[in-house]
Every structure is written in C-alpha cells, then in structure tokens.
Design a protein around this motif. Structure first.
Motif, short mmCIF file in Angstrom:
data_model
loop_
_atom_site.label_atom_id
_atom_site.label_comp_id
_atom_site.label_asym_id
_atom_site.label_seq_id
_atom_site.Cartn_x
_atom_site.Cartn_y
_atom_site.Cartn_z
N SER A 1 0.82 -1.21 0.00
CA SER A 1 0.00 0.00 0.00
C SER A 1 0.85 1.26 0.00
N SER A 2 2.15 1.13 0.28
CA SER A 2 3.07 2.27 0.30
C SER A 2 4.06 2.15 -0.85
N CYS A 3 4.47 3.30 -1.37
CA CYS A 3 5.50 3.33 -2.42
C CYS A 3 6.84 2.94 -1.81
N PRO B 1 1.53 6.73 0.22
CA PRO B 1 0.56 5.74 -0.28
C PRO B 1 0.62 5.62 -1.80
N SER B 2 0.70 4.40 -2.29
CA SER B 2 0.80 4.22 -3.74
C SER B 2 -0.57 4.28 -4.41
N ARG B 3 -1.62 3.89 -3.69
CA ARG B 3 -3.00 3.89 -4.20
C ARG B 3 -3.13 3.09 -5.49
N ARG B 4 -2.36 2.03 -5.60
CA ARG B 4 -2.40 1.15 -6.77
C ARG B 4 -1.83 -0.19 -6.35
N CYS C 1 4.35 4.55 -6.43
CA CYS C 1 3.37 5.59 -6.72
C CYS C 1 3.57 6.12 -8.14
#
Length: 261
Positions: A19-21, A27-30, A35
């Motif tokens: 969930s983190s880059c 937050p990577s949000r992918r 990210c």
C-alpha cells in the motif's frame, strides 16, 4: 530459494507493504508498490539503438529531440553487428533503478522484484503483438551453480518464470549452461568482460531443438552493461540453430557509466 518460498515471500511483501510506495513511502494507491509520481521519475532511455539499447543521447534534451526515428542503429552496431538482433529494456541503470535491482538481485526483495518485472512486462507488451512476433522460447542467462548456491536463488531464472507465466510463453532453463565460474563482471572494463566470458557458456543444441524447430528466442538478464554476456551466449545460440535472438533486460547502463569501451 525454492519456487514456493519465492512466491510466498512475494505475496507476503505485497500483503504487508504494497500500500506504500517503496521509493518515497507515500501511499501508492495502486496494486504496484510504486506511486505514479515515482514511476514517472524513473530514468528511461528517450531514444536508443534498437539492437543494443545503448541510449543515443543521455541527459541532453536537445539531442533527445533530434533522435526520434524508431529502428535506428548506433555506430557501434553498424560497424560491428552483435550476434543478437534486438534489445528491449524499459529503464536506465541509474538511481533508483540500480537500488531496486541490487535489492532484487542480492536479497530477493519481493517488492523490488514486483516493480521491475511489471515494468519490463509492460514494455514488452507495448513492443510486441501486432507489430512483431513473440519469441517461441524464453531462456535466462544461466548462473553458475556455485554462484546460485552462494546467492540462494537465480535472479534471471526467477524473472523468466514470471514473464513466461504472464505472457504464456514456454521457458527453457536447461539447454544453456554456465560451465565456468567466472569472476564478477562488476568493475571490469569491456575488454576484461569479453575475456572473462570466453568459453563460459555452453548450449545443448539437441535439447534446445528437441520438440520443434526453435528459430526465435528471448534471452533474459537483469542488466546489460557492455553487452559482453549477451554477445557470448548469443553466439552459442546462433551456432545451435537459433535465427533471431531478442535480449530482454530490466535496465541498460549508459555508456558514460562504463569504462574501457
């Protein structure tokens, strides 16, 4: 590292921190632990030789714009064509790409592996398809058994399995062998690298062509520096009857970073 352990670790890494880059910690949000901003900032060749992937113009925006024709060959490949036919790699071996590759290569960091393999996969899918036929077979650059034992896994073999599964292409890890435990290539100039790899590889032509005629091969490695490894193994594969060899690698080292070429 066995295959089940590799997949378990990749799943565990994604579950805990995807969930983190991996690069900036935001937050990577992918699904990918990278990210969008960090992905856009990764060093990439704007224009490069279609045969060896050597960037024509590195960190020179004016020259980058002037070199736009696809399929262009560098002077080195025009003068001395290599045994392989093309090279595809999405990234330059510069920070933070070199950091990601070292994490994957020496520690098998699952998140680094996921990022790098996904970026290479996207690059390949953009190149092949309707424009060019896919290789019939994927082969990793072989690692000597002693080096594999010391490292705990074979980075090229793991990468080729991921690509083969994703692209539904057959993989052959048995026909090419590294018969000499050559010294580390890192830190050697081009002439030393060529000498280092002389007689290092062998190809079993009978097992390579066992079930059907293999004329087009994808040869997978992590980084291309001078191209000496790809050249040495491609010569052996061409002698075994392969007609076209595509090199797939994660990153290309710019010429400015290589000594003695």
């Amino acid at each position: 590292m066995t295959k089940p352990r590799v997949y378990f670790r990749s799943f565990f890494d994604r579950l805990i921190i995807s969930s983190s880059c991996l690069l900036c910690g935001q937050p990577s949000r992918r699904p990918l632990p990278l990210c969008q901003g960090c992905e856009q900032d990764l060093p990439r060749p704007m224009a490069s030789c279609c045969r060896c992937a050597e960037p024509f113009c590195w960190r020179n925006p004016t020259l980058r714009i002037s070199v736009t024709a696809s399929g262009t060959l560098c002077g080195r490949c025009l003068k001395h064509p290599p045994a392989f036919d093309r090279t595809l790699c999405p990234l330059l071996y510069e920070f933070p790409v070199n950091w990601l590759i070292q994490n994957y290569k020496h520690h098998f960091d699952g998140c680094s592996f996921n990022i790098l393999s996904e970026l290479l996969l996207r690059h390949l899918q953009q190149h092949y398809g309707s424009r060019s036929p896919w290789p019939q077979l994927l082969i990793p650059v072989p690692l000597h058994p002693k080096r594999r034992f010391e490292r705990g896994f074979d980075q090229a073999a793991e990468l080729v399995q991921r690509l083969g599964n994703a692209l539904d292409l057959p993989v052959n890890t048995l026909s090419c062998k590294r018969r000499l435990d050559t010294p580390q290539q890192q830190g050697l100039d081009a002439k030393q690298r060529r000498r280092n790899l002389r007689h290092a590889f062998e190809v079993d032509a009978d097992s390579l062509q066992l079930h059907s005629k293999i004329s087009h091969v994808g040869l997978i490695d992590d980084v291309m520096t001078t191209g000496s490894t790809a050249q040495a193994l491609s010569r052996k594969l061409k002698a075994a009857g392969v007609e076209q060899i595509d090199i797939w690698c994660l990153a290309r080292t710019p010429r400015e970073r290589i000594k003695g070429i």
